[in-house]
Design an enzyme around this catalytic site. Structure first.
Site, PDB file in Angstrom:
ATOM      1  N   HIS A 189       0.817  -1.279   0.051  1.00  0.00           N
ATOM      2  CA  HIS A 189      -0.070  -0.048  -0.193  1.00  0.00           C
ATOM      3  C   HIS A 189       0.888   1.290   0.177  1.00  0.00           C
ATOM      4  O   HIS A 189       0.445   2.137  -0.739  1.00  0.00           O
ATOM      5  CB  HIS A 189      -1.148   0.142   1.228  1.00  0.00           C
ATOM      6  CG  HIS A 189      -1.844   0.785   1.105  1.00  0.00           C
ATOM      7  ND1 HIS A 189      -2.998   1.107   0.598  1.00  0.00           N
ATOM      8  CD2 HIS A 189      -1.880   1.938   1.988  1.00  0.00           C
ATOM      9  CE1 HIS A 189      -3.742   2.151   0.901  1.00  0.00           C
ATOM     10  NE2 HIS A 189      -3.215   3.050   1.684  1.00  0.00           N
TER      11      HIS A 189
ATOM     12  N   HIS B 241      -9.973   3.149  -0.888  1.00  0.00           N
ATOM     13  CA  HIS B 241     -10.445   2.754   0.442  1.00  0.00           C
ATOM     14  C   HIS B 241     -11.227   1.475   0.520  1.00  0.00           C
ATOM     15  O   HIS B 241     -12.131   1.431   1.446  1.00  0.00           O
ATOM     16  CB  HIS B 241     -11.081   3.910   1.307  1.00  0.00           C
ATOM     17  CG  HIS B 241     -10.383   4.080   2.705  1.00  0.00           C
ATOM     18  ND1 HIS B 241     -10.995   4.297   3.641  1.00  0.00           N
ATOM     19  CD2 HIS B 241      -9.109   4.104   3.023  1.00  0.00           C
ATOM     20  CE1 HIS B 241     -10.053   4.642   4.705  1.00  0.00           C
ATOM     21  NE2 HIS B 241      -8.932   4.391   4.065  1.00  0.00           N
TER      22      HIS B 241
ATOM     23  N   ASP C 110      -4.809  14.828   0.593  1.00  0.00           N
ATOM     24  CA  ASP C 110      -3.967  14.906  -0.292  1.00  0.00           C
ATOM     25  C   ASP C 110      -3.993  16.013  -1.183  1.00  0.00           C
ATOM     26  O   ASP C 110      -2.991  16.740  -1.691  1.00  0.00           O
ATOM     27  CB  ASP C 110      -4.364  13.607  -1.419  1.00  0.00           C
ATOM     28  CG  ASP C 110      -3.408  12.219  -0.771  1.00  0.00           C
ATOM     29  OD1 ASP C 110      -2.206  12.354  -0.268  1.00  0.00           O
ATOM     30  OD2 ASP C 110      -4.276  11.448  -0.711  1.00  0.00           O
TER      31      ASP C 110
ATOM     32  N   SER D  60      -4.971   7.936  12.720  1.00  0.00           N
ATOM     33  CA  SER D  60      -5.951   8.936  13.271  1.00  0.00           C
ATOM     34  C   SER D  60      -6.250   9.869  12.190  1.00  0.00           C
ATOM     35  O   SER D  60      -5.069  10.398  11.554  1.00  0.00           O
ATOM     36  CB  SER D  60      -5.532   9.715  14.557  1.00  0.00           C
ATOM     37  OG  SER D  60      -5.630   8.670  15.637  1.00  0.00           O
ATOM     38  N   GLN D  61      -7.350  10.047  11.801  1.00  0.00           N
ATOM     39  CA  GLN D  61      -7.763  11.044  10.655  1.00  0.00           C
ATOM     40  C   GLN D  61      -7.416  12.529  11.124  1.00  0.00           C
ATOM     41  O   GLN D  61      -7.174  12.788  12.128  1.00  0.00           O
ATOM     42  CB  GLN D  61      -8.934  10.591  10.299  1.00  0.00           C
ATOM     43  CG  GLN D  61      -9.453   9.455   9.727  1.00  0.00           C
ATOM     44  CD  GLN D  61      -8.864   9.092   8.617  1.00  0.00           C
ATOM     45  OE1 GLN D  61      -9.163   9.651   7.722  1.00  0.00           O
ATOM     46  NE2 GLN D  61      -7.714   7.937   8.816  1.00  0.00           N
TER      47      GLN D  61
ATOM     48  N   ASP E 264     -22.935  12.215 -17.946  1.00  0.00           N
ATOM     49  CA  ASP E 264     -21.547  12.511 -18.481  1.00  0.00           C
ATOM     50  C   ASP E 264     -20.477  13.105 -17.599  1.00  0.00           C
ATOM     51  O   ASP E 264     -19.823  12.356 -16.829  1.00  0.00           O
ATOM     52  CB  ASP E 264     -21.372  13.009 -19.852  1.00  0.00           C
ATOM     53  CG  ASP E 264     -22.497  12.595 -20.826  1.00  0.00           C
ATOM     54  OD1 ASP E 264     -22.512  11.381 -20.938  1.00  0.00           O
ATOM     55  OD2 ASP E 264     -23.062  13.460 -21.523  1.00  0.00           O
TER      56      ASP E 264
ATOM     57  N   GLY F 145      -1.679   8.597  -9.361  1.00  0.00           N
ATOM     58  CA  GLY F 145      -2.688   7.473  -9.224  1.00  0.00           C
ATOM     59  C   GLY F 145      -2.275   6.708  -8.057  1.00  0.00           C
ATOM     60  O   GLY F 145      -1.547   7.200  -7.209  1.00  0.00           O
TER      61      GLY F 145
ATOM     62  N   SER G  26      -4.460  -0.386  -5.817  1.00  0.00           N
ATOM     63  CA  SER G  26      -4.731  -1.298  -4.754  1.00  0.00           C
ATOM     64  C   SER G  26      -4.830  -2.697  -5.132  1.00  0.00           C
ATOM     65  O   SER G  26      -5.368  -3.266  -6.067  1.00  0.00           O
ATOM     66  CB  SER G  26      -6.044  -0.768  -4.206  1.00  0.00           C
ATOM     67  OG  SER G  26      -6.880  -1.669  -3.469  1.00  0.00           O
TER      68      SER G  26
END
Lengths: 83, 720, 235
Positions: free
Chosen positions: B44, B90, B112, B308-309, B430, B522, B525
């Site tokens: 990851h 995720h 990010d 932790s976020q 679209d 990019g 995963s």
């Protein structure tokens, strides 16, 4: 069959972040209430019929497992009494 | 210094990797070092199986301001504005706890974009589940949608697009890929490379708790059957704090001389700090006792690796720290000085003055690459015979009711699509259109991938995903200027999955080269398999289309009855890979490869005709084919469409071409002239009508029609 | 004219509201004020913007309504100033007791974002003075707790005092249950305080202040403050 009232108090598992509790605690602080911790949980009151308190409790525990409680984040206390 | 007591292979490191680390360090590593290494060297974080491959993707472009390796790709959109965008997965966290998994996925990708100095402006989500109707899938879908709404709506960033597909292979491995788009002025662009001995690291945001410890390593091991047992590691998002973090970060970036900035994601504080140092060729001293904690009893390794976020790491000159902390305090957010830059390239971890570890940042940052052993390529399945004739009207209704084509309006309705005032065209058809600010340049944005195509050919499917994403932004009159991607695959240790990984990279590279669209970054995963079942290769493409004047994008205005309906581009020449082929039970086969010359031509035409105001609405023909696309126009506009089609063959009506659009115009003459000049095949097929119905005439068939209400009933299945 | 937008932690429509006011109130002095430092002593108009103040934890608007900033808002109201609460700002005004009623989760039990039509039920407010009673506006909503509740008696009172400002309706102005997006009592979308100088509404006028993209029906509400200034300012 006898009637029972069950109260399921759902709270966050220890160590899980509780943003709501923290926000409420901070607001209480601004209003002059000094408190050590606030946790925001849920209370579910379930009325049901069962042959015994033990059977009622067993039913509630199954409900908790299958729907009412998210075991990833939550834990619960259960109280059953006659009604 | 504490000695080694743990066997590092129990942390997920391979014996060869342990040997490599010992050789690099020239000594045995301590428990703390192994713990950090096991996370930073996970697939990851380290892209062990994919990094070498990804260099095959084209990265150069005149508008690229920041490309792969940065927190997000950044593209110039003119007038001093730039757009930042990235997509990330995720998946595993969402499989375990869908609401928080999706919410923290959204928060992670948002940071990010924030780390580039951009203000987050929009989310898009690419979601994949097993077939609907099973309790588990419905639970996951509802939870993921609720998580996106919970975080996105509250943090004040609109959700403007996405795609949703159901396929049996996602039953045990649902995919949640989130994309964030942000806007910035060129001078606001930031970098994560640390520099300047003595500069201080400021940790901004949430207190550190025992959240998602080992989360990155978690994402890199194949999901166990008893995933519920992995539960305590799930992180919880706090969008309220996330909002404060955006404002505090942007204000500090605007007012203080911030040297470098990085978000805390996989690998937590250690991941962010070591990446900043390795990029800048410097080291750091870390003061763990200064990290604000939520629980007092965290071990040093937990403080370093906690996920932790809602945290960012900023590097500032010491003199600027007090002002930055004052800003944070005013906005109600914690900011702690947690370390400083060392010139020697070593990461020294200390706690209360005691040195716990000292190891070169480069060792942590340079995981040994894992070799890929791809199986040899399979020949694509032969194209089977095609069904003929049939009742087109019934087939259309049946297609519209398929889970992969039915309405997503109910889902979008639970997302705030407008907050921020940048949404010029909302999601629905679209691509959505965003403006950097009222009157400023903007973009059309879309995410795409069709599992059906990739199931039969990973390579063609990947190419087609790029084409479809490009078509979607072109339908708004935008020029595709950059793409970001998220490659979701099975275990790269299996030769078949390794083959798929190589194929999707080659497929994206081919289409990106053919269409001249650089890849700005990019996410990969891997290990999306459990119980022996791997997902269909899923290369999700996020496309950025440039619009100098987004307020005049195609689709801002509405079509008017009497306008002409044109077909632009190349109709389908086969049914292979189509939803219709699945519906008809035709033996599945690989879709046709993209028709690049035809697509290039029409991608040139739409922005020019759009800017000249000649096109009121455009819609690309994709899932379900031509009739479905016409029906979608009736559904979207509330008006009617009456057409006379040249063919009545299933492949013409239901094939899924790579370079075909429906365009509605008030000036067909002008569009025809442009089409002739650019070599675009064009055919006028009908007109827009006041009466809300689809009327279709075909050779040798009686005229038939469907009321909008009938179409609505067909697509209107409630997925939530 | 001075117009202030109050920012609570978690407000997320503050910049949007300022941007729209810039268009609606040319020449006005616009200020974005942090709730902890709020000073409305020179203000003509105060807007409580949309968002999730304090994360909307506990109840939407409940924590923000206990902020000291609300004292400043009450003082402005006593002085005859104008107060506009949009979405979360409306929820804060209700939680603070400045406007009557209470909010519950939408009857559909989830967040809703879409365009709705609202009918002007009363123009007895500076905010609605540019509109005639019965006018129909197309405005976006975006909320989870928009199900506005008052008792039948409160409703009668509000109606008789002309304080029902806006009601959800169809494109033709018809007030029917199927056009009520969130279950609000009698389709109420906005209410007025006494004297019409306080307006709380769930739809977002600031998101419909943009003629260039065909969404402009909110401009008139934002411009309403001008009518008071034109009359010679606040009382």
């Amino acid at each position: 069959m006898p009637n029972y009232r069950a109260e399921l108090r759902i709270h966050l598992r220890s160590g899980v972040l509780d943003p709501a509790g923290e926000a409420v605690q901070s607001s209480l602080g601004h209003l002059g209430f000094a408190v050590d911790r606030v946790e925001v949980g849920k209370l579910l009151t379930v009325d049901l019929s069962a042959s015994s308190p033990a059977e009622a409790e067993e039913a509630l525990r199954r409900m908790a497992k299958e729907l009412l409680v998210n075991p990833v984040l939550e834990d619960y206390d259960l109280e059953v009494r006659a009604r | 210094m504490p000695l080694n007591t743990v066997d590092p292979t129990t942390l997920g490191l391979r014996p060869s990797e342990c040997e490599f680390a010992r050789r690099q360090a020239g000594r045995e590593l301590s428990d703390l070092e192994w713990a950090v290494l096991s996370v930073l060297w996970s697939e990851h974080c380290a892209y062990k199986h994919s990094r070498a491959l990804l260099s095959r993707l084209p990265r150069e472009g005149e508008r690229v301001l920041a490309g792969p390796g940065a927190g997000a790709g950044v593209l110039d959109i003119g007038e001093g504005w730039a757009v930042a965008a990235k997509v990330e997965s995720h998946n595993h966290p969402s499989a375990v706890e869908p609401l928080q998994g999706a919410a923290t996925g959204i928060g992670g990708i948002m940071r990010d974009v924030l780390s580039m100095g951009a203000r987050p402006a929009a989310f898009l989500d690419s979601l994949r589940f097993g077939m609907p109707g099973t309790g588990r899938t419905d639970y996951l879908l509802r939870g993921v949608v609720a998580g996106i709404a919970h975080y996105g709506n509250c943090v004040g960033v609109p959700t403007v697009g996405g795609d949703l597909y159901f396929h049996p292979s996602y039953e045990r491995n649902p995919l949640v890929n989130a994309m964030c788009v942000g806007f910035l002025r060129h001078e606001q662009l930031r970098d994560s490379a640390a520099s300047g001995e003595g500069n201080r690291f400021l940790l901004l945001g949430a207190r550190t708790g025992r959240d998602g410890i080992g989360g990155a390593a978690f994402a890199s091991v194949t999901l166990r059957e008893d995933a519920a047992e992995d539960r305590p590691r799930v992180q919880v998002g706090d969008p309220f704090l996330g909002k404060l973090l955006i404002e505090a970060t942007l204000e500090i970036l605007a007012c203080e001389p911030v040297v470098a900035i990085q978000d805390l994601g996989a690998g937590g504080l250690a991941g962010a700090l070591i990446e900043m140092c390795a990029k800048g060729g410097v080291g750091a001293e870390v003061w763990l006792e200064r990290v604000p904690l939520r629980a007092a009893d965290l071990a040093p390794a937990e403080i370093l690796l906690s996920e932790s976020q809602e945290r960012m790491l900023l590097l500032l000159p010491p003199a600027s720290i007090p002002a930055a902390q004052a800003t944070a305090q005013r906005l109600g957010i914690i900011a702690a000085e947690v370390g400083e830059v060392r010139a020697d390239g070593e990461i020294a971890v200390t706690m209360g003055g005691e040195l716990l570890s000292r190891l070169s940042a480069a060792i942590y940052a340079e995981a040994p690459m894992a070799p890929l052993a791809p199986a040899s390529g399979n020949a694509d399945a032969p194209v089977p015979a095609e069904p003929q004739g049939g009742d087109a009207r019934s087939a259309l209704l049946a297609l519209l009711a398929r889970p992969n084509l039915s309405s997503r309006a109910g889902i979008y309705g639970t997302y705030d699509q407008d907050v921020g005032l940048r949404t010029v065209v909302r999601p629905g058809l679209d691509a959505a259109v965003l403006r950097a600010a009222p009157g400023a340049p903007g973009v059309a944005v879309a995410v795409d991938q069709t599992p059906r195509y990739c199931e039969r050919s990973a390579r063609i499917g990947a190419s087609l995903a790029v084409c479809e994403a490009a078509r979607n932004v072109a339908a708004r009159g935008a020029v595709p200027i950059g793409l970001t991607n998220c490659l979701n695959l099975g275990s790269p240790e299996r030769p078949e999955a390794a083959r798929e990984l190589v194929d999707v990279v080659d497929g994206i590279a081919e289409a990106a080269n053919e269409l001249g669209i650089p890849v700005t970054g990019g996410n990969v995963s891997l290990y999306n398999e459990s119980g022996g079942l791997a997902i269909v290769p899923t290369p999700v493409i996020g496309m950025i289309g440039h619009l100098p004047d987004p307020e005049r994008a195609i689709g801002v205005g509405s079509p008017i009855p009497g306008m002409r309906v044109l077909l632009l581009g190349q109709p389908a020449d086969r049914l292979a890979g189509s939803e219709f082929a699945e519906l008809a039970g035709v033996q599945p086969a690989a879709p046709a490869p993209p028709d690049y010359p035809a697509l290039r031509a029409v991608l040139n035409l739409l922005p020019a005709a759009g800017a000249a105001g000649e096109i009121a609405l455009a819609h690309d023909v994709a899932d379900g084919g031509l009739l479905v696309a016409l029906a979608e126009i009736v559904l979207h506009t509330g008006l009617g469409v009456s057409v006379n089609l040249a063919e009545a063959t299933p492949r013409y009506l239901f094939g899924e071409p790579s370079a075909l659009f429906i365009a509605v115009t008030g000036d067909p003459g002008a569009v025809l002239l442009r089409a002739a000049a650019l070599g675009v095949r064009v055919k006028e097929i009908g007109e827009v009508t006041q009466s809300a119905q689809l009327v279709v005439g075909m050779p040798t068939e009686p005229l038939w029609s469907l009321e909008r209400a009938q179409l609505q009933r067909a697509v209107g299945r409630d997925l939530l | 004219m001075i117009a202030d937008v109050v920012v609570f932690p978690g407000s997320n429509c503050d910049f949007d509201t300022l941007e729209a006011l810039r268009l609606a109130l040319p020449g006005a002095t616009l200020r974005r004020q942090w709730h902890g430092e709020l000073d409305l002593s020179r203000s003509d108009l105060c807007v409580l913007p949309g968002g999730f103040a304090y994360g909307d934890y506990l109840r939407a608007g409940a924590l923000a309504a206990r902020s000291p900033a609300l004292r400043e808002v009450r003082r402005l109201i006593e002085r005859g100033g104008l107060v506009l609460g949009i979405c979360n700002g409306f929820q804060v005004l209700v939680e603070a007791g400045i406007l009557p009623g209470a909010f519950q989760t939408n009857d559909v039990q989830h967040f809703l974002c879409r365009d709705v039509h609202v009918r002007v039920a009363s123009s007895e407010s500076p905010f609605l003075s540019g509109l005639r009673e019965g006018a129909v506006l197309q405005l976006p909503i975006a909320h989870q707790e928009g199900n506005y509740r008052v008792t039948p008696r409160e409703f009668e009172e509000l109606s008789s005092e002309g304080r029902i400002a806006l009601q959800y309706c169809g494109a033709d102005g018809e007030i029917v249950p199927r056009e009520n997006p969130n279950g609000s009592y009698h389709s109420i979308a906005g209410v007025l305080g006494a004297h019409g100088r306080v307006l709380g509404l769930m739809p977002h006028p600031e998101r419909a202040a943009w003629p260039e993209i065909g969404r402009a029906d909110g401009l008139e509400i934002l411009r309403g403050a001008l009518s008071v200034v034109a009359e010679g300012g606040r009382a």
